[in-house]
Design an enzyme around this catalytic site. Structure first.
Site, PDB file in Angstrom:
ATOM      1  CE  LYS A 108     -21.930  26.296  12.005  1.00 28.68           C
ATOM      2  NZ  LYS A 108     -20.503  26.497  12.287  1.00 28.68           N
ATOM      3  CD  GLU A 144     -22.519  20.278  -2.513  1.00 24.69           C
ATOM      4  OE1 GLU A 144     -23.129  21.166  -1.869  1.00 24.69           O
ATOM      5  OE2 GLU A 144     -21.342  20.402  -2.898  1.00 24.69           O
ATOM      6  N   GLY A 184     -18.226  22.856  11.305  1.00 24.09           N
ATOM      7  CA  GLY A 184     -18.697  21.621  10.670  1.00 24.09           C
ATOM      8  C   GLY A 184     -17.759  20.448  10.910  1.00 24.09           C
ATOM      9  NE  ARG A 185     -12.079  23.040   9.639  1.00 24.14           N
ATOM     10  CZ  ARG A 185     -12.631  24.174   9.219  1.00 24.14           C
ATOM     11  NH1 ARG A 185     -13.769  24.128   8.544  1.00 24.14           N
ATOM     12  NH2 ARG A 185     -12.078  25.333   9.462  1.00 24.14           N
ATOM     13  CD  GLU A 189     -13.936  22.701   5.225  1.00 24.83           C
ATOM     14  OE1 GLU A 189     -14.493  22.443   6.301  1.00 24.83           O
ATOM     15  OE2 GLU A 189     -14.508  22.551   4.124  1.00 24.83           O
ATOM     16  CG  HIS A 243       0.154  -5.998  -0.150  1.00 25.82           C
ATOM     17  ND1 HIS A 243       1.091  -6.949  -0.474  1.00 25.82           N
ATOM     18  CD2 HIS A 243      -0.142  -6.183   1.156  1.00 25.82           C
ATOM     19  CE1 HIS A 243       1.328  -7.705   0.593  1.00 25.82           C
ATOM     20  NE2 HIS A 243       0.594  -7.255   1.606  1.00 25.82           N
ATOM     21  CE  LYS A 282     -19.927  25.944   0.253  1.00 22.81           C
ATOM     22  NZ  LYS A 282     -20.282  26.358   1.626  1.00 22.81           N
TER      23      LYS A 282
HETATM   24  O1  F6P Z   1     -17.435  22.788   2.467  1.00 23.47           O
HETATM   25  C1  F6P Z   1     -17.705  23.817   3.343  1.00 23.47           C
HETATM   26  C2  F6P Z   1     -18.592  23.420   4.459  1.00 23.47           C
HETATM   27  O2  F6P Z   1     -19.107  24.597   5.011  1.00 23.47           O
HETATM   28  C3  F6P Z   1     -17.915  22.574   5.516  1.00 23.47           C
HETATM   29  O3  F6P Z   1     -17.136  23.297   6.375  1.00 23.47           O
HETATM   30  C4  F6P Z   1     -19.093  21.934   6.160  1.00 23.47           C
HETATM   31  O4  F6P Z   1     -18.724  20.855   6.971  1.00 23.47           O
HETATM   32  C5  F6P Z   1     -19.885  21.554   4.944  1.00 23.47           C
HETATM   33  O5  F6P Z   1     -19.695  22.624   4.041  1.00 23.47           O
HETATM   34  C6  F6P Z   1     -21.338  21.297   5.156  1.00 23.47           C
HETATM   35  O6  F6P Z   1     -22.020  22.434   5.609  1.00 23.47           O
HETATM   36  P1  F6P Z   1     -23.462  22.335   6.216  1.00 23.47           P
HETATM   37  O7  F6P Z   1     -23.418  21.470   7.432  1.00 23.47           O
HETATM   38  O8  F6P Z   1     -23.855  23.739   6.535  1.00 23.47           O
HETATM   39  O9  F6P Z   1     -24.370  21.731   5.175  1.00 23.47           O
END
Ligand code: F6P
Length: 541
Positions: free
Chosen positions: A206, A212, A267-268, A353, A384, A504
């Site tokens: 987003k 990452e 995002g979620r 979240e 199990h 972060k």
């Molecule tokens: O972990 C925080 C967060 O902002 C989530 O809400 C989101 O889904 C994720 O990081 C990834 O964010 P982006 O799509 O901006 O890379």
């Protein structure tokens, strides 16, 4: 909205809890033989049996009263009509607009967003048709055979979950990989056996700034260029899904190959936006649109059905009943459908979240628990492993069982055995096995208690015809709205996630300290400083 614990319905629920919390499900069922059919609800082809909960008709009455006192109906309308209910970020919350029909009008800042949603969907469709039909070729003229989604959080969990859930409907000539973790192993293992000339990477983010994802995307680009050498190859092998055109361009992806979404999609809550590009590539545009139709049916139901017949409201209210009155710490989600193996992980981000907040909308610390901790595994594997604790542990763990009448891979007795197991688990949890029954079976004395099942362990049972794109959409929307219901009553902002920020910021501060050639000037606590030094002296590359 007021502190929910001061509402008349909350107080009435507390008194009601004091009265009934020790009542056994055995007695509730014995007193009302129709309970197993009356405490049920059905919508959009999803059947919910909530009779095996520690509730009476009065509980539902009080819980729906609580929803009313918390203005749930008005808040649902506020969400659906684009009010900026994500107050800490001053944003509308409009994942429901992502699946709204073309002729709907939903405005944000005076602008109808529905044509934008459908324009992106149409672009995604055109792109997917080209890739799936072999019209979109890689830099060397080879057909795309591998799709790699690079994203994290909502930009990964939805796509992975949906890919696994709908694998049965996917194009098996395509290979899908998902890279999320910044651990170099994730990218290495995902790409290890792929030919760059046949690989399309979707960078899903987003913000397009998540460390990452950007690190993984850079490594994937380096891998591609190692194989194809010509930098112009990136245009044929990388596309982006983002709200941030400037950063996409900076990365080197042509915005012609960018699929957009908007700040009003959390995002979620984004698996049905362009973030679902990998899903559409896997299952095809028609199936993707069928999934949106499923979401839409559950949206309509949530928006219009009375709360005592409203699946998401009931599920959300029951979750709150166990969290705030029984003080259950967690809830298990147990899909008896192998394809839903990533569903619990997906729901973890959705609920935790969204509702893991200790401050209310007014910025005050709350004096009640918020958030439900979801966890689970597909049945029968969990039976199990951790079911022992659900049956005989000291903690109350409410369960959601999810089952489908029809397997996508019918094979002899498999489905009957699977369904017999989920029914048996719900029955055993609710009714247990008494000491008298254990003794009647021949176990006496000190050994008998070990074999006693107290029962009275609550569960919901969700059943649908079969897992398909539509039913997946319905299930996801069901949980989205259950989480919403809880967030409204808890009076929190379910759509921000400030709690992920500090880690972060600190990580960004620590990276250069780890990479520094000279001994850095460490200004952390003694533990963090010591660990940094230890890592620096132990690392070899
Ligand atoms: O972990 C925080 C967060 O902002 C989530 O809400 C989101 O889904 C994720 O990081 C990834 O964010 P982006 O799509 O901006 O890379």
């Amino acid at each position: 909205m007021a502190n929910p614990t001061t509402l008349p319905a909350w107080k009435a629920l507390q008194a009601h809890y004091d009265e009934i919390h020790n009542t056994h499900l055995r007695d509730l069922f014995a007193a009302d033989p129709s309970r197993g059919t009356s405490l049920t609800a059905e919508a959009a082809g999803i059947y919910l049996d909530y009779s095996k909960n520690r509730i009476t008709a009065k509980t539902i009455e009080l819980l729906t009263q609580l929803a009313n006192e918390a203005n749930l109906r008005a808040r649902i309308e506020a969400m659906f009509t684009g009010e900026k209910i994500n107050v800490t970020e001053n944003r509308a919350v409009l994942h429901t607009a992502l699946r709204a029909p073309k002729n709907t009008e939903v405005t944000v800042d005076g602008h109808n967003v529905i044509p934008d949603v459908h324009a992106v969907l149409d672009n995604m469709e055109a792109f997917c048709v080209r890739v799936r039909s072999g019209q979109w070729l890689g830099h060397t003229g080879k057909r795309i055979k591998n799709i790699v989604n690079i994203g994290i959080g909502g930009s990964d969990l939805g796509p992975v979950m949906a890919y696994e859930a709908l694998k049965h409907y996917s194009d098996r000539t395509l290979t899908f990989r998902f890279i999320s973790n910044v651990d170099g192993t994730d990218v290495a293992e995902a790409l290890i056996d792929l030919d760059p000339a046949e690989t399309l990477c979707i960078v899903s983010s987003k913000t397009f700034t998540t460390i990452e994802t950007m690190t993984n995307a850079a490594s994937a680009r380096a891998w591609l260029l190692k194989g194809l050498t010509d930098p112009s190859a990136v245009a044929k092998h990388f596309v982006a899904v983002s709200t941030n055109a400037a950063e996409v361009t900076k990365f080197g992806i042509d915005t012609a190959n960018m699929f957009g979404f908007w700040d009003w999609v959390g995002g979620r809550y984004s698996m049905d936006s362009a973030i679902g590009l990998s899903s559409m590539l896997a299952i095809g545009p028609d199936n993707f649109r069928a999934m949106l139709q499923g979401f839409r049916e559950m949206d309509e139901h949530f928006r219009t059905a009375p709360f005592d017949k409203n699946l998401p409201a009931i599920l959300g209210l029951l979750g709150l009943w166990y969290s705030n009155f029984f003080h259950a710490a967690t809830a298990a989600v147990l899909p008896y459908e192998q394809y839903l193996k990533r569903f619990p992980a997906y729901l973890q981000q959705l609920t935790m979240e969204s509702n893991g907040k200790y401050v209310n909308l007014q910025g005050e610390k709350v004096n009640y628990d918020t958030g439900v901790i979801y966890w689970g595994e597909p049945g029968t594997n969990g039976q199990h492993s951790f079911y022992q604790m659900i049956h005989q542990g000291t903690r109350l763990i409410p369960c959601d069982f999810i089952a489908f009448a029809n397997s996508l891979n019918p094979n002899g007795r498999h489905q009957d055995i699977l369904i017999a197991n989920v029914l048996a688990q719900a029955e055993a949890l609710a009714f247990g096995k008494t000491k008298a029954e254990v003794e009647a079976d021949g176990t006496k004395g000190w050994l008998a208690p070990h074999r006693v099942f107290e029962g009275n362990r609550p569960s919901n049972f969700l059943m649908a015809d079969r897992l398909d794109p539509q039913s997946l959409g319905k299930l996801v929307a069901l949980y989205e709205h259950a989480v919403f219901t809880q967030g409204i009553i808890w009076n929190i902002d379910s759509f921000d996630q400030w709690g992920v920020e500090l880690g972060k910021v600190l990580a960004n501060r620590i990276v250069p300290e780890l990479e520094s050639g000279a001994e850095p000037d460490l200004r952390h606590d003694s533990s963090t400083n010591n660990l940094i030094r230890r890592y620096r002296s132990a690392k070899r590359t």
